[in-house]
Design an enzyme around this catalytic site. Sequence first.
Site, short mmCIF file in Angstrom:
data_model
loop_
_atom_site.label_atom_id
_atom_site.label_comp_id
_atom_site.label_asym_id
_atom_site.label_seq_id
_atom_site.Cartn_x
_atom_site.Cartn_y
_atom_site.Cartn_z
N GLU A 372 0.84 -1.21 0.00
CA GLU A 372 0.00 0.00 0.00
C GLU A 372 0.88 1.26 0.00
O GLU A 372 0.53 2.28 0.62
CB GLU A 372 -1.01 -0.04 1.16
CG GLU A 372 -1.80 -1.35 1.12
CD GLU A 372 -3.19 -1.28 1.68
OE1 GLU A 372 -3.74 -0.18 1.81
OE2 GLU A 372 -3.74 -2.36 1.96
C1 LIG Z 1 2.85 -9.43 1.94
C2 LIG Z 1 2.48 -8.63 0.71
C3 LIG Z 1 1.16 -8.57 0.31
C4 LIG Z 1 0.80 -7.85 -0.84
N1 LIG Z 1 -0.51 -7.85 -1.25
C5 LIG Z 1 -0.85 -7.23 -2.41
C6 LIG Z 1 -2.19 -7.28 -2.90
O1 LIG Z 1 -3.10 -7.85 -2.27
N2 LIG Z 1 -2.47 -6.68 -4.11
C7 LIG Z 1 -1.52 -6.03 -4.83
O2 LIG Z 1 -1.84 -5.54 -5.90
N3 LIG Z 1 -0.22 -5.97 -4.39
C8 LIG Z 1 0.13 -6.55 -3.21
N4 LIG Z 1 1.43 -6.51 -2.75
C9 LIG Z 1 2.45 -5.86 -3.57
C10 LIG Z 1 2.88 -4.50 -3.03
O3 LIG Z 1 1.84 -3.57 -3.11
C11 LIG Z 1 4.13 -4.06 -3.83
O4 LIG Z 1 5.16 -4.96 -3.47
C12 LIG Z 1 4.54 -2.63 -3.50
O5 LIG Z 1 3.66 -1.72 -4.09
C13 LIG Z 1 5.97 -2.31 -3.99
O6 LIG Z 1 6.14 -2.70 -5.32
P1 LIG Z 1 7.43 -3.60 -5.72
O7 LIG Z 1 7.52 -4.74 -4.81
O8 LIG Z 1 7.33 -3.88 -7.17
O9 LIG Z 1 8.68 -2.67 -5.43
P2 LIG Z 1 9.31 -1.55 -6.38
O10 LIG Z 1 8.27 -0.58 -6.80
O11 LIG Z 1 10.15 -2.20 -7.43
O12 LIG Z 1 10.28 -0.80 -5.35
C14 LIG Z 1 11.54 -1.35 -4.95
C15 LIG Z 1 12.24 -0.31 -4.07
O13 LIG Z 1 12.41 0.92 -4.80
C16 LIG Z 1 11.82 1.98 -4.09
N5 LIG Z 1 11.22 2.94 -5.01
C17 LIG Z 1 10.36 2.71 -6.05
N6 LIG Z 1 10.00 3.85 -6.64
C18 LIG Z 1 10.61 4.85 -5.95
C19 LIG Z 1 10.61 6.27 -6.05
N7 LIG Z 1 9.89 6.92 -6.96
N8 LIG Z 1 11.37 6.97 -5.17
C20 LIG Z 1 12.10 6.33 -4.22
N9 LIG Z 1 12.11 5.00 -4.06
C21 LIG Z 1 11.38 4.27 -4.91
C22 LIG Z 1 10.74 1.36 -3.22
O14 LIG Z 1 10.48 2.18 -2.08
C23 LIG Z 1 11.41 0.04 -2.82
O15 LIG Z 1 12.27 0.26 -1.74
C24 LIG Z 1 1.81 -7.18 -1.59
C25 LIG Z 1 3.15 -7.23 -1.16
C26 LIG Z 1 3.48 -7.94 -0.03
C27 LIG Z 1 4.91 -7.98 0.41
#
Ligand SMILES: Cc1cc2nc3c(=O)[nH]c(=O)nc-3n(C[C@H](O)[C@H](O)[C@H](O)COP(=O)(O)OP(=O)(O)OC[C@H]3O[C@@H](n4cnc5c(N)ncnc54)[C@H](O)[C@@H]3O)c2cc1C
Length: 389
Positions: A372
């Site tokens: 989120e």
């Molecule tokens: C237990 C769990 C349950 C989940 N449940 C759901 C669900 O029900 N539905 C759903 O749709 N998703 C779900 N998710 C996914 C979750 O919403 C995403 O993992 C999250 O939005 C981050 O995306 P990502 O993992 O691709 O990381 P990325 O976006 O690739 O980010 C990787 C790193 O880069 C940083 N970063 C990215 N962009 C920027 C920026 N502009 N400035 C600075 N730093 C940045 C982030 O802070 C992070 O540290 C879940 C995740 C987990 C772990």
Amino acid sequence: MNPELWLPDSDLDPAHREFAQRIRAFAQEKLAPHARAIDEQRTFRREMVRDLATAGILGGPLPKQLGGSGWSPLQLAIAHEELGAVCGNARGFCAVQTGLVAQCIAKYGTEAQQQRWVGPLVRGEAIGCFALTEPDAGSDVAALRTVAEQKPDGTFRVRGQKHWITNGGVADVMIVFASTDLTLGRAGITAFLVDTQRPGLRREPMPGIELGHRGSDHAVLTFDGFATAAAEMLGATGKGFGVAMGGLAAGRLSVAAGAVGIHRAALAEAVQFTTGRQQFGQPLAQFQMVQERLADVLTSLHASRCLVQRCARRRADGSETHADVAMAKLQATEAAAQATETAVMLHGARGYSSAFPVERLWRDIQALRIYEGTSMIQKTILARMLTSD
Ligand SMILES: Cc1cc2nc3c(=O)[nH]c(=O)nc-3n(C[C@H](O)[C@H](O)[C@H](O)COP(=O)(O)OP(=O)(O)OC[C@H]3O[C@@H](n4cnc5c(N)ncnc54)[C@H](O)[C@@H]3O)c2cc1C
């Protein structure tokens, strides 16, 4: 031991105090006995869904006319702190089932969609999921590549992949976000509210073993010709980005409140352990360095709770801005991560074992800093608001 110092009760009026105590008693009776086992065995407990429904928690924040209990945002924050303090899996389930799915249907759905799905979700007869994140679209949701291609008969075929979808493997209904026109970027994203029991959807568990939330279901969803229709849109064509952001902004309060619960549980465990364990001829809690850590964890707990409850009150009176929930989530999750780290350290080697709950708290809190909107994304929101005209 003086639990009044970390419980929210003395800050609440009698009605909210009674409400907190009721949810606390439920969590102790129905969730606490299973919290460790479902984590160790990595099992999603369907009985948990039934128990949450029977206690009126799944319908908590939904309007009474849709079968909910009409909780205020403050009640939601109180309830999710209580659930979070005992079982991150149960709190996370409610956040998705009710916070993301049922509340989005209540807010954006047609009357027919509300009639079809909200009741079963509230009663725990149907499980919902919110399918937004993709392998190449996480924080940058607008970059999603799942498409809903319209056919000459007006129906749509969905193709693409979602991952990390909580409840994805067990859901009966999902909100799936897909682009009806990739050239339009976020203006092409549309939300569909669909029954999962159709051809063209493959559901697989996430590869690997999750760090935390191990009693939850997390899935990879692969869509290949999955059929949907205009009548199943949640909101209008091209308005899905707003549905997603609306759902997530609302849901962040639950995440922040859940983090306060984890923080509080970590403090309670640390106080109990350090007052009982003796080294060098005295309880650990008699050492000044230990005392300093306990005092810091208590103070940051109250700072987090203040921001969470402030956000809830502003939501109730209509004055909430995006900054309120961003600050609440950022503060509460980061402070709770620090609190669990301290609690593990203060347990020594015992903190390294599932025989004590603090390592589960430490593992579970990590996800609250990520989903989120990560902590960095919350900071981005705040900085943008601070510096824009
Ligand atoms: C237990 C769990 C349950 C989940 N449940 C759901 C669900 O029900 N539905 C759903 O749709 N998703 C779900 N998710 C996914 C979750 O919403 C995403 O993992 C999250 O939005 C981050 O995306 P990502 O993992 O691709 O990381 P990325 O976006 O690739 O980010 C990787 C790193 O880069 C940083 N970063 C990215 N962009 C920027 C920026 N502009 N400035 C600075 N730093 C940045 C982030 O802070 C992070 O540290 C879940 C995740 C987990 C772990």
